[in-house]
Design an enzyme around this catalytic site. Sequence first.
Site, PDB file in Angstrom:
ATOM      1  N   ASP A  67       0.769  -1.135  -0.107  1.00 28.79           N
ATOM      2  CA  ASP A  67      -0.010  -0.089   0.027  1.00 28.79           C
ATOM      3  C   ASP A  67       0.935   1.230   0.073  1.00 28.79           C
ATOM      4  O   ASP A  67       2.037   1.145   0.154  1.00 28.79           O
ATOM      5  CB  ASP A  67      -0.884   0.004   1.007  1.00 28.79           C
ATOM      6  CG  ASP A  67      -0.306  -0.581   2.491  1.00 28.79           C
ATOM      7  OD1 ASP A  67       0.902  -0.518   2.536  1.00 28.79           O
ATOM      8  OD2 ASP A  67      -1.120  -1.219   3.446  1.00 28.79           O
ATOM      9  N   ASN A 135      -7.749  -2.814  14.165  1.00 25.98           N
ATOM     10  CA  ASN A 135      -9.455  -3.229  13.852  1.00 25.98           C
ATOM     11  C   ASN A 135      -9.295  -4.381  12.656  1.00 25.98           C
ATOM     12  O   ASN A 135     -10.249  -4.363  12.251  1.00 25.98           O
ATOM     13  CB  ASN A 135      -9.777  -1.824  13.059  1.00 25.98           C
ATOM     14  CG  ASN A 135      -9.267  -1.582  11.806  1.00 25.98           C
ATOM     15  OD1 ASN A 135      -8.223  -2.278  11.447  1.00 25.98           O
ATOM     16  ND2 ASN A 135      -9.569  -0.364  11.012  1.00 25.98           N
ATOM     17  N   HIS A 137      -7.673  -4.719  10.091  1.00 24.29           N
ATOM     18  CA  HIS A 137      -7.215  -4.638   8.624  1.00 24.29           C
ATOM     19  C   HIS A 137      -6.164  -5.160   8.288  1.00 24.29           C
ATOM     20  O   HIS A 137      -5.192  -5.661   9.066  1.00 24.29           O
ATOM     21  CB  HIS A 137      -7.316  -3.091   8.335  1.00 24.29           C
ATOM     22  CG  HIS A 137      -6.144  -2.408   8.742  1.00 24.29           C
ATOM     23  ND1 HIS A 137      -5.959  -1.174   8.971  1.00 24.29           N
ATOM     24  CD2 HIS A 137      -4.793  -2.871   8.864  1.00 24.29           C
ATOM     25  CE1 HIS A 137      -4.790  -0.879   9.160  1.00 24.29           C
ATOM     26  NE2 HIS A 137      -4.090  -1.541   9.314  1.00 24.29           N
ATOM     27  N   GLU A 142      -9.811  -1.997   5.174  1.00 26.93           N
ATOM     28  CA  GLU A 142     -10.436  -1.426   6.461  1.00 26.93           C
ATOM     29  C   GLU A 142     -11.776  -2.541   6.547  1.00 26.93           C
ATOM     30  O   GLU A 142     -12.298  -2.745   5.326  1.00 26.93           O
ATOM     31  CB  GLU A 142     -10.794  -0.027   6.424  1.00 26.93           C
ATOM     32  CG  GLU A 142      -9.484   0.819   6.417  1.00 26.93           C
ATOM     33  CD  GLU A 142      -8.750   0.911   7.569  1.00 26.93           C
ATOM     34  OE1 GLU A 142      -8.613   0.041   8.182  1.00 26.93           O
ATOM     35  OE2 GLU A 142      -7.993   2.037   7.787  1.00 26.93           O
TER      36      GLU A 142
HETATM   37  C1  F6R Z   1       1.499  -1.790   6.146  1.00 29.59           C
HETATM   38  C2  F6R Z   1       0.066  -2.502   6.342  1.00 29.59           C
HETATM   39  C3  F6R Z   1      -0.794  -2.241   7.632  1.00 29.59           C
HETATM   40  C4  F6R Z   1       0.007  -2.625   8.721  1.00 29.59           C
HETATM   41  C5  F6R Z   1      -0.689  -2.699  10.068  1.00 29.59           C
HETATM   42  C6  F6R Z   1       0.073  -2.760  11.230  1.00 29.59           C
HETATM   43  O1  F6R Z   1       1.835  -1.827   5.067  1.00 29.59           O
HETATM   44  O2  F6R Z   1      -0.563  -2.886   5.378  1.00 29.59           O
HETATM   45  O3  F6R Z   1      -1.919  -3.366   7.280  1.00 29.59           O
HETATM   46  O4  F6R Z   1       0.770  -4.006   8.710  1.00 29.59           O
HETATM   47  O5  F6R Z   1      -1.392  -1.457  10.033  1.00 29.59           O
HETATM   48  O6  F6R Z   1       0.837  -1.784  11.361  1.00 29.59           O
HETATM   49  P1  F6R Z   1       1.957  -1.746  12.586  1.00 29.59           P
HETATM   50  O7  F6R Z   1       2.870  -2.676  12.127  1.00 29.59           O
HETATM   51  O8  F6R Z   1       2.601  -0.399  12.342  1.00 29.59           O
HETATM   52  O9  F6R Z   1       1.331  -2.095  13.909  1.00 29.59           O
END
Ligand code: F6R
Length: 239
Positions: A67, A135, A137, A142
């Site tokens: 992303d 959440n 995701h 989301e």
């Molecule tokens: C990032 C991504 C997100 C993160 C998730 C957890 O490329 O795709 O899904 O993996 O938000 O973020 P952290 O690792 O910072 O807790």
Amino acid sequence: MEVRVLRTNAEIGKTAAKIICDYVNENPSCVLGLATGATPLPTYGCMIDEYKAGRVSFKEVRTFNLDEYCGLPREHKNSYYTFMAENLFSKADFDMKNVGFLDGNADAEEESRRYADAIKAAGGIDIQILGIGRNGHIAFNEPSDEFTDEAWKVKLSDSTIEANSIYFDDIPMPRYAITMGIGSIMRAKKIILIATGASKAQAVRDMINGEVTPRCPASVLQQHKDALILLDESAAALL
Ligand code: F6R
């Protein structure tokens, strides 16, 4: 779904990096799907260590990141492109021409097609690394009413904005991002999802023990034939 609970972030990083490096050694031009955020950093650290020790080369590896924020120039210090360049690509022998990235400033529909075609032309993703949002995701998919397929432009949820705004000190955090869809993630041959820390415990429980629903996007991994979930004890506390 195989679930493994390990003691420390370092052990988790080592475990994930070993799977990746072994695979790269057997398949030097394989395709890795990569995530940003705090979670994969120990894994990337161990991959860099293996490269520096001369035990692996990423020269021919092709990569696709999950992303990117919309509205930031690619070279902005908060872009995911910069994050990957600083935390992995520049610290090992990745060839930047083999690095695939979504362009958060392109027309989302065209960009989605371009990315899907590029992944297909590369032969599909062999190993996909994932983190999980508080959440539930995965990538920036989301909680919603349906599972998406290819890349799409998403309005980030309040939970994601709260979690990630700590990284934005001088500009407001973008409200939109472009993300690989659930279908693109599920087509990866192997998936390694890592979750650490108590803030992920509820999402981890919903992912593993809850029903498969787009309300918890990560729950779809229950239907993947080769998904490995690596957890620390805090993230596994509600299982
Ligand atoms: C990032 C991504 C997100 C993160 C998730 C957890 O490329 O795709 O899904 O993996 O938000 O973020 P952290 O690792 O910072 O807790």
